[in-house]
Design an enzyme around this catalytic site. Structure first.
Site, PDB file in Angstrom:
ATOM      1  N   ASP A 122       0.871  -1.180   0.000  1.00  0.00           N
ATOM      2  CA  ASP A 122       0.000   0.000   0.000  1.00  0.00           C
ATOM      3  C   ASP A 122       0.906   1.227   0.000  1.00  0.00           C
ATOM      4  O   ASP A 122       1.767   1.368   0.865  1.00  0.00           O
ATOM      5  CB  ASP A 122      -0.884  -0.034   1.247  1.00  0.00           C
ATOM      6  CG  ASP A 122      -1.923   1.076   1.249  1.00  0.00           C
ATOM      7  OD1 ASP A 122      -3.059   0.809   1.675  1.00  0.00           O
ATOM      8  OD2 ASP A 122      -1.607   2.214   0.848  1.00  0.00           O
ATOM      9  N   MET A 123       0.730   2.077  -0.992  1.00  0.00           N
ATOM     10  CA  MET A 123       1.591   3.254  -1.121  1.00  0.00           C
ATOM     11  C   MET A 123       1.315   4.221   0.034  1.00  0.00           C
ATOM     12  O   MET A 123       0.176   4.383   0.457  1.00  0.00           O
ATOM     13  CB  MET A 123       1.333   3.958  -2.454  1.00  0.00           C
ATOM     14  CG  MET A 123       1.509   3.067  -3.682  1.00  0.00           C
ATOM     15  SD  MET A 123       3.143   2.303  -3.795  1.00  0.00           S
ATOM     16  CE  MET A 123       4.137   3.772  -3.990  1.00  0.00           C
ATOM     17  N   ASP A 139      -3.920   2.283  -5.089  1.00  0.00           N
ATOM     18  CA  ASP A 139      -2.537   2.251  -4.581  1.00  0.00           C
ATOM     19  C   ASP A 139      -2.213   1.030  -3.732  1.00  0.00           C
ATOM     20  O   ASP A 139      -1.232   1.024  -2.999  1.00  0.00           O
ATOM     21  CB  ASP A 139      -2.243   3.532  -3.792  1.00  0.00           C
ATOM     22  CG  ASP A 139      -2.760   3.465  -2.358  1.00  0.00           C
ATOM     23  OD1 ASP A 139      -3.817   2.833  -2.135  1.00  0.00           O
ATOM     24  OD2 ASP A 139      -2.106   4.028  -1.471  1.00  0.00           O
ATOM     25  N   GLU A 140      -3.043  -0.009  -3.806  1.00  0.00           N
ATOM     26  CA  GLU A 140      -2.723  -1.195  -3.005  1.00  0.00           C
ATOM     27  C   GLU A 140      -3.145  -2.469  -3.712  1.00  0.00           C
ATOM     28  O   GLU A 140      -4.027  -2.459  -4.572  1.00  0.00           O
ATOM     29  CB  GLU A 140      -3.402  -1.131  -1.631  1.00  0.00           C
ATOM     30  CG  GLU A 140      -4.899  -1.139  -1.712  1.00  0.00           C
ATOM     31  CD  GLU A 140      -5.584  -1.199  -0.355  1.00  0.00           C
ATOM     32  OE1 GLU A 140      -5.210  -2.032   0.479  1.00  0.00           O
ATOM     33  OE2 GLU A 140      -6.506  -0.411  -0.163  1.00  0.00           O
TER      34      GLU A 140
HETATM   35  P1  TTP Z   1      -5.073   5.104   1.083  1.00  0.00           P
HETATM   36  O1  TTP Z   1      -4.069   4.040   0.758  1.00  0.00           O
HETATM   37  O2  TTP Z   1      -6.194   4.755   1.997  1.00  0.00           O
HETATM   38  O3  TTP Z   1      -4.347   6.355   1.740  1.00  0.00           O
HETATM   39  P2  TTP Z   1      -2.939   6.966   1.429  1.00  0.00           P
HETATM   40  O4  TTP Z   1      -2.183   6.180   0.428  1.00  0.00           O
HETATM   41  O5  TTP Z   1      -3.124   8.412   1.075  1.00  0.00           O
HETATM   42  O6  TTP Z   1      -2.205   6.938   2.833  1.00  0.00           O
HETATM   43  P3  TTP Z   1      -1.646   5.656   3.603  1.00  0.00           P
HETATM   44  O7  TTP Z   1      -1.878   4.459   2.772  1.00  0.00           O
HETATM   45  O8  TTP Z   1      -0.170   5.947   3.790  1.00  0.00           O
HETATM   46  O9  TTP Z   1      -2.373   5.644   4.905  1.00  0.00           O
HETATM   47  O10 TTP Z   1      -5.707   5.659  -0.245  1.00  0.00           O
HETATM   48  C1  TTP Z   1      -4.970   5.802  -1.449  1.00  0.00           C
HETATM   49  C2  TTP Z   1      -5.384   7.068  -2.175  1.00  0.00           C
HETATM   50  O11 TTP Z   1      -6.770   7.051  -2.461  1.00  0.00           O
HETATM   51  C3  TTP Z   1      -5.133   8.330  -1.379  1.00  0.00           C
HETATM   52  O12 TTP Z   1      -3.818   8.832  -1.551  1.00  0.00           O
HETATM   53  C4  TTP Z   1      -6.184   9.266  -1.907  1.00  0.00           C
HETATM   54  C5  TTP Z   1      -7.327   8.349  -2.319  1.00  0.00           C
HETATM   55  N1  TTP Z   1      -8.402   8.382  -1.309  1.00  0.00           N
HETATM   56  C6  TTP Z   1      -9.449   9.297  -1.493  1.00  0.00           C
HETATM   57  O13 TTP Z   1      -9.491  10.008  -2.482  1.00  0.00           O
HETATM   58  N2  TTP Z   1     -10.425   9.364  -0.515  1.00  0.00           N
HETATM   59  C7  TTP Z   1     -10.407   8.578   0.615  1.00  0.00           C
HETATM   60  O14 TTP Z   1     -11.307   8.684   1.471  1.00  0.00           O
HETATM   61  C8  TTP Z   1      -9.326   7.654   0.777  1.00  0.00           C
HETATM   62  C9  TTP Z   1      -9.252   6.771   2.009  1.00  0.00           C
HETATM   63  C10 TTP Z   1      -8.351   7.594  -0.202  1.00  0.00           C
HETATM   64 MG    MG Z   2      -2.015   4.110   0.624  1.00  0.00          MG
END
Ligand code: TTP
Ligand code: MG
Length: 391
Positions: free
Chosen positions: A9-10, A103-104
């Site tokens: 997961d990025m 991103d995962e």
């Molecule tokens: P996530 O992997 O949930 O969040 P993240 O990568 O920003 O942070 P981390 O994994 O380090 O906790 O989501 C991936 C992307 O999806 C995020 O960068 C932006 C988008 N996203 C939204 O647009 N709205 C949301 O409510 C969420 C959770 C994510």
């Molecule tokens: Mg992420």
């Protein structure tokens, strides 16, 4: 056979891409999201999270919490293309890869143990490859199943690399709050708290009958107890690629009888056929996915002598595959029909004119109606045979 699953997961994905591309954003609290008065936060850089800013929070709240933050709208097209780059890169590390979001995703490393070295080494290698190619940081979790791998990748974020083995479950997983169970949302989380289940360990040690009564769902109770004990048989399913066109449906209530299952298969076959024709694809391989009430998932597939894009051919194969699977009366939670093995257009147009002329006319007419009146206007319900009819 023991499995080995990797989840990546990025870190702060959208924000990290922006920080990579704009020097002025690096090391700063950066918030990406909707900038209109009613906008919400998509994500925040880790510098901004210190102020309590997080995804899905109203932008106005984020502005109040983080006065010196940089607020930008972001560029989805760019994030999508970086995402494609990452998934293409990772498909070199395992042939079985399942994207879960932008991103995962999961990589199935089962059976690759001899070339992997230690899981930690392989996780490091993957993190380094992502960073070399994109300049971005991923967190990685490695475990014997999907649930534990996803949990692991989150444990040491950002820039995490965590391995969970069977032996770690009591020590590492049980003290975590119930909300860390993948699939436990706000509603279930609140219910669990109400009945005093605080940690994953509380669920693991709970009594099935009581939990089932408290949650009002025997299935959910069983599922949670299984996960809490570190058991999760769900396979890594590389279904979301451009190399296949398919549809699947999860049922509100498990399907018990064959006629009802056939009716669903027909309706799925019709949707898939329509998509194939719309995209001008001809498929040679038909596959059926069956998920039973216990979440065990089974697929069966066959290759046709000639490619097709017609509902009745897809349905005939799907039905045959479905009946080749013995479910011993167990209920069906999900059915899917998928097609792949797309052929060359020139080869297909030969069948089109010579053999399938009549079929083509019929489906042209059906598709015209579907386009005008919606996809559900024409169905071939009589195709589903009654039990007492012979083939
Ligand atoms: P996530 O992997 O949930 O969040 P993240 O990568 O920003 O942070 P981390 O994994 O380090 O906790 O989501 C991936 C992307 O999806 C995020 O960068 C932006 C988008 N996203 C939204 O647009 N709205 C949301 O409510 C969420 C959770 C994510
Ligand atoms: Mg992420």
């Amino acid at each position: 056979m023991a499995r080995l699953i990797l989840h990546f997961d990025m870190d702060a994905f959208f924000a990290s891409v922006e920080q990579r591309d704009n020097e002025a954003y690096r090391g700063k609290p950066l918030i990406v999201g909707g900038l209109s008065p009613r906008g919400v936060v998509s994500t925040a850089s880790y510098e901004a999270r210190k102020y309590g800013v997080h995804s899905a929070m109203p932008m106005s709240t984020a502005k109040r919490l983080c006065k010196n933050g940089i607020f930008i709208a972001g560029n989805h097209k760019k994030y999508r293309s970086v995402s494609n780059e990452i998934f293409t890169l990772l498909s070199r590390f395992s042939p079985v890869i399942e994207p879960l979001s932008i991103d995962e995703g999961f990589l199935d490393l089962t059976g690759m143990e001899s070339i992997i070295g230690t899981p930690i080494d392989y996780g490091m290698k993957i993190k380094r490859a992502i960073c070399d190619a994109t300049g971005l940081v991923a967190s990685v979790g490695i475990a014997p199943n999907k649930f534990l791998a996803k949990l692991a990748s989150d444990l040491e974020k950002p820039n995490g690399l965590t391995v969970i083995t069977e032996g770690d479950i009591e020590r590492v997983v049980w003290p975590l709050p119930v909300t860390r169970i993948w699939g436990v949302g706000k509603k279930t989380g609140e219910k669990l708290r109400l009945f005093n289940y605080r940690t994953i360990g509380d669920i693991a040690k709970s009594d099935y009958e009581s939990l089932s009564r408290e949650l009002g769902s025997p299935r959910l109770a069983r599922h949670l107890i299984e996960l809490a004990n570190g058991r999760d048989e769900r396979p890594v399913e590389p279904t979301h690629d451009a190399q296949s066109i398919g549809r699947e449906r999860t049922f509100g209530e498990d399907i018990k009888d064959d006629i009802e299952a056939e009716r669903e298969l027909l309706s799925l076959a019709e949707e898939v056929g329509y998509r194939l024709r719309k995209e001008g694809e001809w498929a040679k391989t038909i596959s059926v996915k069956i998920r039973l009430a216990d979440f065990s998932t089974h697929t069966r597939q066959k290759t046709l002598p000639e490619p097709t894009q017609y509902d009745e051919d897809i349905y005939a194969s799907a039905r045959e595959l479905f009946h080749s699977f013995s479910r011993h009366g167990r209920g069906i939670r999900l059915l899917g029909v998928s097609t792949s093995g797309f052929g060359d257009a020139a080869e297909m147009s030969l069948f089109d004119t010579e053999r399938d002329g009549k079929k083509k006319n019929l489906y042209d007419a059906i598709d015209t109606l579907k386009k005008r009146f919606g996809e559900n206007i024409v169905t071939k319900a009589p195709l589903v045979k009654n039990n007492n009819e012979t083939e």
